[in-house]
Enzyme design. Structure first.
Site, PDB file in Angstrom:
ATOM      1  N   TRP A 229      24.376 -16.723 -13.324  1.00  0.00           N
ATOM      2  CA  TRP A 229      23.193 -15.998 -12.844  1.00  0.00           C
ATOM      3  C   TRP A 229      23.139 -16.020 -11.323  1.00  0.00           C
ATOM      4  CZ3 TRP A 229      20.294 -12.326 -14.722  1.00  0.00           C
ATOM      5  CH2 TRP A 229      20.250 -12.146 -16.112  1.00  0.00           C
TER       6      TRP A 229
ATOM      7  N   GLU B 123      40.103 -17.847 -17.103  1.00  0.00           N
ATOM      8  CA  GLU B 123      38.697 -17.837 -17.532  1.00  0.00           C
ATOM      9  C   GLU B 123      38.227 -19.237 -17.888  1.00  0.00           C
ATOM     10  OE1 GLU B 123      36.714 -15.259 -17.152  1.00  0.00           O
ATOM     11  OE2 GLU B 123      38.415 -14.133 -16.389  1.00  0.00           O
TER      12      GLU B 123
ATOM     13  N   TRP C 224      16.291 -14.226 -10.716  1.00  0.00           N
ATOM     14  CA  TRP C 224      17.386 -14.545 -11.648  1.00  0.00           C
ATOM     15  C   TRP C 224      17.016 -15.645 -12.630  1.00  0.00           C
ATOM     16  CZ3 TRP C 224      19.324 -19.520 -11.456  1.00  0.00           C
ATOM     17  CH2 TRP C 224      19.124 -20.241 -10.274  1.00  0.00           C
TER      18      TRP C 224
ATOM     19  N   TRP D  23      11.392 -11.025  -4.334  1.00  0.00           N
ATOM     20  CA  TRP D  23      11.456 -10.726  -5.759  1.00  0.00           C
ATOM     21  C   TRP D  23      10.188 -10.019  -6.185  1.00  0.00           C
ATOM     22  CZ3 TRP D  23      16.138 -11.265  -7.482  1.00  0.00           C
ATOM     23  CH2 TRP D  23      16.973 -12.261  -6.962  1.00  0.00           C
TER      24      TRP D  23
ATOM     25  N   TRP E 166      37.243 -20.685 -14.783  1.00  0.00           N
ATOM     26  CA  TRP E 166      35.870 -20.355 -14.347  1.00  0.00           C
ATOM     27  C   TRP E 166      34.849 -21.321 -14.929  1.00  0.00           C
ATOM     28  CZ3 TRP E 166      33.488 -17.661 -10.722  1.00  0.00           C
ATOM     29  CH2 TRP E 166      34.287 -16.792  -9.974  1.00  0.00           C
TER      30      TRP E 166
ATOM     31  N   ASN F  53      30.891 -10.273 -22.308  1.00  0.00           N
ATOM     32  CA  ASN F  53      30.851 -10.650 -20.893  1.00  0.00           C
ATOM     33  C   ASN F  53      30.599  -9.466 -19.954  1.00  0.00           C
ATOM     34  OD1 ASN F  53      32.956 -10.898 -18.299  1.00  0.00           O
ATOM     35  ND2 ASN F  53      31.519 -12.577 -18.522  1.00  0.00           N
TER      36      ASN F  53
END
Length: 474
Positions: free
Chosen positions: A378, A271, A355, A302, A274, A337
DNA sequence: TTTTGAGTTGTTCGA
DNA sequence: GTCGAACAACTCAAA
């Protein structure tokens, strides 16, 4: 009588231990530790409200650990530092690097400015396990997929630096003439919403280490699976401390590796990987916060729906798992998360709102708001990012609730008006028979909203829209 | 240069 | 209730 000294410029490294730039400055014996609130260069990327609240507390903690010697300023750092240089006999200027594009530009100018004036200016790596420019494929281009980025790029590179001890025998000096008080930065704004957040977060370097200890004690051994359950204490909640540098990734890496090298520890380190991947994306794609990484998404249909956006922000969508997450965010400045993915998927796929609406709301409300993580994540959930979620991966907030909050503890905590509803209907009250709602004191549309969108229909609609983008039909 | 195996986190449907 | 397949090709990364 002027004293010879070095400046350590604190930015997102609000700690004394494992602070490479501070360690360098400490070699001069006298150190002027400074913090500069720079909204001028930040412009649209200026810190959001929750971050400012966090910063306010963290600066106080840092100042205390420096014996009250932290000097604080507001404005353009180049001018602030030049003014300090005029008044003190400064031999050197040190800082730890930041990676937001606007800070990279600003810092490069500052470095040039003082270097041609024969000042020792040096930046160090205090925030990342690996520098973005060191992790590249064999063809010298950046990775676009996480797994090879981490397994090959990171794990086979030079291992992360062993954490440094806090410098000893340093005389910290203060700019008595021009330093502001922390409260003069006006970080708290006018509202007092943050008063509810305070109990959730012990502050500063000490707070970070207490949190880490707690995580090692109750979370790490369940981490890999347990991290999916938002009512459980199995995630670290260290993200805001990491963002502001109250703990370094090296300290976390080292600590977690040393308490036991198993799949739990490895997963936690992954993690952290990430986070590195997000920083790599932002470094190589400075437009990441605003522009789709995959250009074909520029044509995506959108939707425009202000009232839906407001309902999402306020946790009033009528979909309990989504509302619980958005209320956790508002009340605590944090969101688990698993739930971030659920509310993100809902915004982008069920409501089909852009987003960037989510990105901006999170930026303002998360205490761990971080440009790299926020933008990359996102884009990931929207499907337009690097190594993005496949378009057909649309989270069903009812199924997700049943799976990851099976007893409803999380939802009941943040949506008290549903607390008496039985498990079976807790995640989809619109399916509950009339008498069940009545017995639970729930009146849909009155005590709790009707869902603002039909999950099944909106899912089908989204699939079509995303499919057309993938095939380049629009 | 070509080929090959693989890719964070899910849902639904039908057997 | 459980399980596997479909979802959709595409791109990445490395051999």
């Amino acid at each position: 009588m002027k004293e010879s000294m070095a400046i350590h410029w604190f930015r997102q490294d609000l700690r004394l231990a494992d602070n490479p730039a501070l360690t360098k400055a400490a070699e001069y014996g006298n150190v002027l530790p400074i913090y500069i609130l720079d909204d001028e260069n930040a412009q649209e990327y200026a810190m959001g409200g929750a971050s400012r609240w966090w910063l306010n507390q963290s600066l106080s903690a840092l100042n205390a650990s420096l014996g009250g010697k932290l000097s604080i300023y507001k404005g353009n750092p180049l001018e602030v530092i030049a003014d300090i240089m005029d008044r003190f006999d400064v031999k050197a200027l040190y800082w730890n690097r930041c990676y937001e594009p606007w800070r990279i530009d600003r810092d490069a100018k500052i470095k040039d400015y003082f270097k041609i004036r024969d000042m020792e200016v040096q930046s160090c790596n205090g925030s990342l396990l690996w520098e973005p420019w060191d992790i590249k494929k064999n063809d010298h281009t950046p990775y676009k997929v996480f797994t090879p980025f981490y397994n090959k790029g990171c794990l086979q590179a030079e291992p992360p630096r062993k954490p440094l001890l806090a410098p000893q025998n340093v005389a910290y000096l203060r700019d008595e003439l021009k330093s502001m008080r922390i409260d003069q930065l006006n970080l708290l704004g006018r509202r007092d919403w943050y008063k509810k957040m305070s109990p959730h977060w012990p502050m500063g370097e000490k707070g970070a280490h207490d949190r880490l200890e707690q995580f090692l004690f109750e979370g790490l051994s369940h981490y890999k699976e347990g991290r999916n359950f938002p009512a459980k204490p199995y995630v670290s909640r260290l993200s805001p401390y990491l963002h502001f540098g109250e703990v370094s990734p090296n300290q976390l890496w080292q600590t977690v590796q040393s308490v036991g090298q198993d799949t739990q520890s490895d997963h936690f380190c992954k993690e952290l990987g990430w986070r590195e991947f997000s920083y790599s994306q932002l470094y190589y794609h400075p437009e990441l916060p605003r522009k789709n990484l995959q250009a074909k998404f520029d044509a995506f249909p959108w939707s425009q729906n202000e009232s839906a956006l407001v309902a999402w922000q306020r946790g009033q969508t009528g979909v309990p798992m989504v509302d619980a997450g958005m209320r956790e965010l508002w009340q605590t400045g944090y969101m688990h998360n698993r739930v971030r993915m659920i509310v993100g998927s809902f915004l982008v796929k069920n409501l089909r709102l852009h987003w960037t609406h989510g990105e901006r709301w999170f930026w303002d409300t998360l205490v761990d708001a971080d440009l790299a993580n926020n933008s990359a994540s996102w884009q990931w959930i929207a499907g337009c990012g690097a190594d993005a979620a496949p378009y057909f991966r649309i989270f069903n907030p009812v199924t997700q609730g049943q799976k990851f909050d099976p007893k409803g503890a999380y939802v009941r905590n943040f949506i008290p008006e549903l607390s008496k509803l039985e498990d079976k209907y807790l995640f989809s009250p619109w399916e509950a028979p009339e008498h069940v709602l009545e017995n639970s004191g729930v009146i849909l549309g009155v005590t709790y909203p009707n869902p603002i969108v039909d999950l099944k229909k909106s899912r089908a609609h989204a699939l079509k829209a995303f499919q057309s983008v993938k095939q380049g039909l629009i």
